[in-house]
Structure formats: structure tokens, C-alpha cells
Design a protein around this motif. Structure first.
Motif, PDB file in Angstrom:
ATOM      1  N   UNK A 186       0.761  -1.195  -0.002  1.00 40.02           N
ATOM      2  CA  UNK A 186      -0.030   0.004   0.020  1.00 40.02           C
ATOM      3  C   UNK A 186       0.908   1.145  -0.026  1.00 40.02           C
ATOM      4  N   UNK A 187       0.213   2.270  -0.376  1.00 39.31           N
ATOM      5  CA  UNK A 187       0.726   3.672  -0.240  1.00 39.31           C
ATOM      6  C   UNK A 187      -0.217   4.278   0.769  1.00 39.31           C
ATOM      7  N   UNK A 188       0.374   4.916   1.749  1.00 40.42           N
ATOM      8  CA  UNK A 188      -0.723   5.757   2.564  1.00 40.42           C
ATOM      9  C   UNK A 188      -0.157   6.960   2.878  1.00 40.42           C
ATOM     10  N   UNK A 189      -1.403   8.045   3.147  1.00 45.28           N
ATOM     11  CA  UNK A 189      -1.217   9.367   3.328  1.00 45.28           C
ATOM     12  C   UNK A 189      -1.529   9.681   4.835  1.00 45.28           C
ATOM     13  N   UNK A 190      -0.692  10.717   5.340  1.00 43.19           N
ATOM     14  CA  UNK A 190      -0.675  10.800   6.583  1.00 43.19           C
ATOM     15  C   UNK A 190      -0.909  12.690   6.826  1.00 43.19           C
ATOM     16  N   UNK A 191      -1.498  12.773   8.016  1.00 39.05           N
ATOM     17  CA  UNK A 191      -1.500  14.282   8.455  1.00 39.05           C
ATOM     18  C   UNK A 191      -0.434  14.292   9.416  1.00 39.05           C
ATOM     19  N   UNK A 192       0.536  15.301   9.083  1.00 39.34           N
ATOM     20  CA  UNK A 192       1.742  15.573   9.975  1.00 39.34           C
ATOM     21  C   UNK A 192       1.252  16.142  11.233  1.00 39.34           C
ATOM     22  N   UNK A 193       0.324  16.980  11.372  1.00 35.16           N
ATOM     23  CA  UNK A 193      -0.175  17.678  12.834  1.00 35.16           C
ATOM     24  C   UNK A 193      -0.653  16.600  13.706  1.00 35.16           C
ATOM     25  N   UNK A 194      -1.766  15.984  13.203  1.00 36.96           N
ATOM     26  CA  UNK A 194      -2.279  15.128  13.893  1.00 36.96           C
ATOM     27  C   UNK A 194      -1.824  13.639  14.108  1.00 36.96           C
ATOM     28  N   UNK A 195      -1.185  13.112  12.977  1.00 34.22           N
ATOM     29  CA  UNK A 195      -0.538  11.742  12.905  1.00 34.22           C
ATOM     30  C   UNK A 195      -1.632  10.870  12.574  1.00 34.22           C
ATOM     31  N   UNK A 196      -2.876  11.478  11.934  1.00 36.02           N
ATOM     32  CA  UNK A 196      -3.915  10.690  11.484  1.00 36.02           C
ATOM     33  C   UNK A 196      -3.756  10.037  10.076  1.00 36.02           C
TER      34      UNK A 196
END
Length: 447
Positions: free
Chosen positions: A310-320
Motif C-alpha cells: 500500500x501507499x498511505x497518506x498521513x496528516x503531519x499535525x495530528x498523525x492521523x
């Protein structure tokens, strides 16, 4: 009479001078030049109400190369002669014969490209000579085209960087300072252009180094010893970043905030403060080793790829975790955000490279398959080109606009472990399990 000139302010431009009767052939040439990466303006782009001769005069004045098409009609055209004379006086004239005629007397001492009968009877050597001549005055801004042409014509200069104690594992562009490479025994070496001997060598880790990053005026290294380390420009130790429990395989540095992201075989990503070595956030979600990561979109997003395909996308601020992208059917070993930030490039053991739309998570382009597993890939600085290295030592290049393969060559005797471009896209370096790194360099325009 007509012109091909600059559509993008500040880039080199070509002006084509021709007689009205030759317009169909001039238009074909304009299209061909665009296809080969040169900046093209065509007569229909003249704004309504504009004074035609004034627009043409401005185009000639702004050109860095004047191509005149000599034909049975144009040799008698005062307009064409005037435009050609402007180019001759400025030393930027490139005459082309499209009919079997003799140019006007004052232009006969200028070397002429022979395309008589073009496009139906054009010789390939004549076209190649034309592109080379134009490149001398108005270099193409399309890196995909320039690399494809250089590989096809065999004009890529390859410099060998030897002396690695083990497999060369990663490469890092250092701007005008040259390059840095790492190896499977934990050494880092820095190199200056044109010098086959390293300028500095130090033991950064006791085990293999898997990736490197540029951190201010120093370096970041990741290792099979489960740590990241930061170094000053002379190779002096700064910080050891500890927290992962298995090999650290990839890293990325936010260009704005300086935040460090790392990808590990322990199935996690971490965000770090490189100044104090503190873990800011741990990102969990991958179900197997995470090979690669990148920080982009004003340092607000992280993208990762791993053994779980998989390729996954993350939010830097929340880690979500924001989304999971599926399409590869083998481990994803490299991810890179494209320069404009709206797409991501990924490379996989499934022998393909993919482009993804960040907003939707959809695959927009599949490149390949190639003959062997892809171990690394990256985009060119202008976002027009993708290059990948394979297990069999092959380097493959694709035009990301057309999706077509523009070149493939094999210079390594072992798997290509890493690949990177210089900031201007004129050089790339590959690191290989054959214990060498190769600097691939485009010849200067006109050579």
C-alpha cells in the motif's frame, strides 16, 4: 512569414522565419519543436486587434535563435530576408533548406541544415542536426526530452565513483558541493564533480545505511542499527535519533519546518525534532515493513509505502492516517511527492511505477512493467520525467506527460539501490550493489 517564440517568460525561444506559401511545413516544424521540448508560439496566438508586424518584431527581438526556412518562395521574400538578417547580425541564425535552392548571397557563408523535401524526404541526420543546432542557442526546458535524446544519441557522460566498502546503498545531491553516497558497511562518502576520489569518508553507523537526507548544512542517515543520526557538513556527529525497533529504511525532511520523517521495518513511521532527537509522533497503520516516506504540501502531509503493497497518506499535525491507496501487488519500495505536490510517484517490486492523485487516491498513470523488480525511482525537478532503477542493473526513463518510455540503459553489474537528480536535472546519480555509484551527466548545450 511567421514565428515560433517564447511562451514562458524567461526561457529561451526560437523564431521561425518562412514564406506564407510554406506555412503548412512551418506549422509541422512548430509542432515538432514543441514535441521535442522547445518553447513554441504560433501565429494564431496573436491577440485580436494586435498589429501583426509589431507582434512579429517583438518575437524576433526576444528570440535566442532564428530559424529561417529557405524555399523557392522565401528566397524572394523581403520579410524573410529581413528576419534572417536580424538573426545573422546577432549571431543566432540557423538556416534550413526545405527546397533545393541557393540562399541569398549574404547568407551563403552560414552553415545550413539540409531538409530539402521536408517532411516527406527529410533525412534523420538532418533533423538531428537541426535539434542540436537549436539546442545550442535555445536549450529545451523539457528534461524528459533532453535525457531521451542524450541516451538515444549516446551523449550521456558517465562518471564512476568507486571505493565503496560494500554495496552502494543511497545517494544524496549536495548542490554545487557535489554528491554524497553511503554503503552497506555504514560509511558515508562525499564527492566533488569530476573527481573520482571521495573528498571525505566517515563511518556513520556500525551497520548498513539505508537512506540519507540533507539537513541544513549537514546530513541525516538511517541504518539497519535501528537509528537515525544527524551530522554536520564535516561529518561530525550531532544527534542520534532512537526509538525504532528495527531497520530504518527511509527518511524525508520537511523543506519548511525541518521536521524529519522516518520509515522502518518495525511497521511504523516516526516524526522527529532533529535538534533534540525527540520523537514528535509515531504513525501506525502499515501491516509490514515501511520502506519509504516523503514530506510535502507545505510540510502538512506525509506519504509512505511498504511491504503491505500500500501507499498511505498521513496528516503531519495530528498523525492521523488520511487514506490508503491500493494498486500495486508487491512491496512498495519508494514514494516521492511530485514537485507540484498534487501527485505522488511510487515504485514497486511488481515491476511498475505509478502516479497517484493526492486528492482522490486514484492511480493516474502506470509506467511499465519493466523486466525486473523496481528498487528505486524518483521524478526530475521539473516533474516531466520519472527514472527508475531495477534489480538487473537497468535504468529506465519515462515521459510523465505522454506516459511513454523514453530511454532504457544498463551500466551497472548489480541491482540499482537508489537514484537521485541534481537540482537542475542535468545530472543523476545511481547507487548499486556492484559497489559503485555512477554520475550520469548531460552534455552542455551544443556539444
Amino acid at each position: 512569414m511567421g514565428s515560433v517564440c517564447d511562451r514562458i517568460t524567461g526561457l529561451s525561444s526560437v523564431f521561425i522565419s518562412y514564406a506564407h506559401a510554406d506555412r503548412p511545413r512551418a506549422q509541422l516544424l512548430a509542432v515538432d519543436l514543441e514535441r521535442h521540448g522547445f518553447n513554441v508560439w504560433w501565429d494564431p496566438a496573436i491577440p485580436p486587434g494586435a498589429t501583426y508586424d509589431r507582434v512579429i518584431e517583438q518575437a524576433v527581438a526576444g528570440a535566442t535563435c532564428v530559424v529561417v526556412l529557405w524555399s523557392e518562395t522565401s528566397i524572394n521574400s523581403d520579410w524573410v530576408r529581413a528576419e534572417a538578417d536580424d538573426g545573422r547580425q546577432r549571431g543566432i541564425l540557423l538556416p534550413v533548406l526545405i527546397d533545393r535552392v541557393q540562399p541569398p548571397l549574404q547568407f551563403r557563408l552560414v552553415q545550413t541544415v539540409d531538409l530539402a523535401g521536408w517532411p516527406n524526404l527529410a533525412e534523420p541526420d538532418g533533423l538531428a542536426e537541426l535539434y542540436k543546432g537549436i539546442e545550442r542557442y535555445a536549450p529545451s526546458g523539457n528534461q524528459a526530452v533532453r535525457w531521451a535524446r542524450a541516451i538515444d544519441q549516446g551523449t550521456v557522460d558517465v562518471e564512476v565513483l568507486e571505493g565503496h566498502a560494500n554495496w552502494a546503498s543511497a545517494v544524496l545531491p549536495l548542490g554545487e558541493a557535489g554528491w554524497a553516497t553511503s554503503d552497506g558497511q555504514g560509511f558515508v562518502r562525499t564527492w566533488q564533480q569530476g573527481d573520482p576520489n571521495p573528498t571525505r569518508t566517515w563511518r556513520a553507523h556500525a551497520r548498513a545505511i539505508w537512506s540519507m537526507g540533507r539537513l541544513g548544512d549537514g546530513y541525516l542517515t538511517t541504518s539497519a542499527d535501528a537509528t537515525l543520526k544527524t551530522w554536520d557538513g564535516a561529518g561530525g556527529a550531532r544527534q542520534t535519533l532512537s526509538g525504532h525497533t528495527d531497520w530504518v529504511l527511509g527518511c524525508a525532511i520537511g523543506p519548511i519546518s525541518g521536521v524529519v520523517a522516518s520509515a522502518s521495518a518495525d511497521q511504523s513511521l516516526r516524526l522527529w525534532d532533529p535538534e533534540d532527537g525527540r520523537t514528535v509522533r509515531t504513525l501506525n497503520g502499515h501491516r509490514a515493513a515501511v520502506w519509504s516516506c516523503d514530506v510535502f504540501y507545505r510540510d502538512q502531509l506525509v506519504v509512505s509505502g511498504g511491504d503491505d503493497t500500500t501507499v498511505r497518506l498521513w496528516d503531519v499535525v495530528t498523525g492521523r492516517q488520511l487514506s490508503v491507496w491500493r494498486g500495486h501487488d508487491a512491496p512498495v519500495v519508494r514514494v516521492h511527492a511530485m514537485p507540484e505536490g498534487s501527485q505522488v510517484l511510487s515504485a514497486s517490486y511488481d515491476k511498475t511505477v505509478r502516479l497517484w492523485d493526492v486528492s482522490t487516491g486514484d492511480t493516474t498513470l502506470v509506467l511499465g512493467p519493466v523486466d525486473e523488480r523496481v528498487l528505486c525511482a524518483c521524478p526530475s525537478p521539473d516533474g516531466r520525467l520519472a527514472v527508475a532503477g531495477s534489480y538487473d542493473g537497468t535504468v529506465t526513463l519515462w515521459d510523465l506527460v505522454s506516459g511513454s518510455c523514453v530511454g532504457s540503459t544498463k551500466r551497472h553489474d548489480g541491482p540499482v539501490m537508489d537514484i537521485a537528480f541534481s537540482d537542475d536535472g542535468r545530472e543523476m546519480v545511481t547507487a548499486s550493489a556492484d559497489r559503485t555509484a555512477l554520475v550520469w551527466r548531460l552534455a552542455p548545450p551544443g556539444e
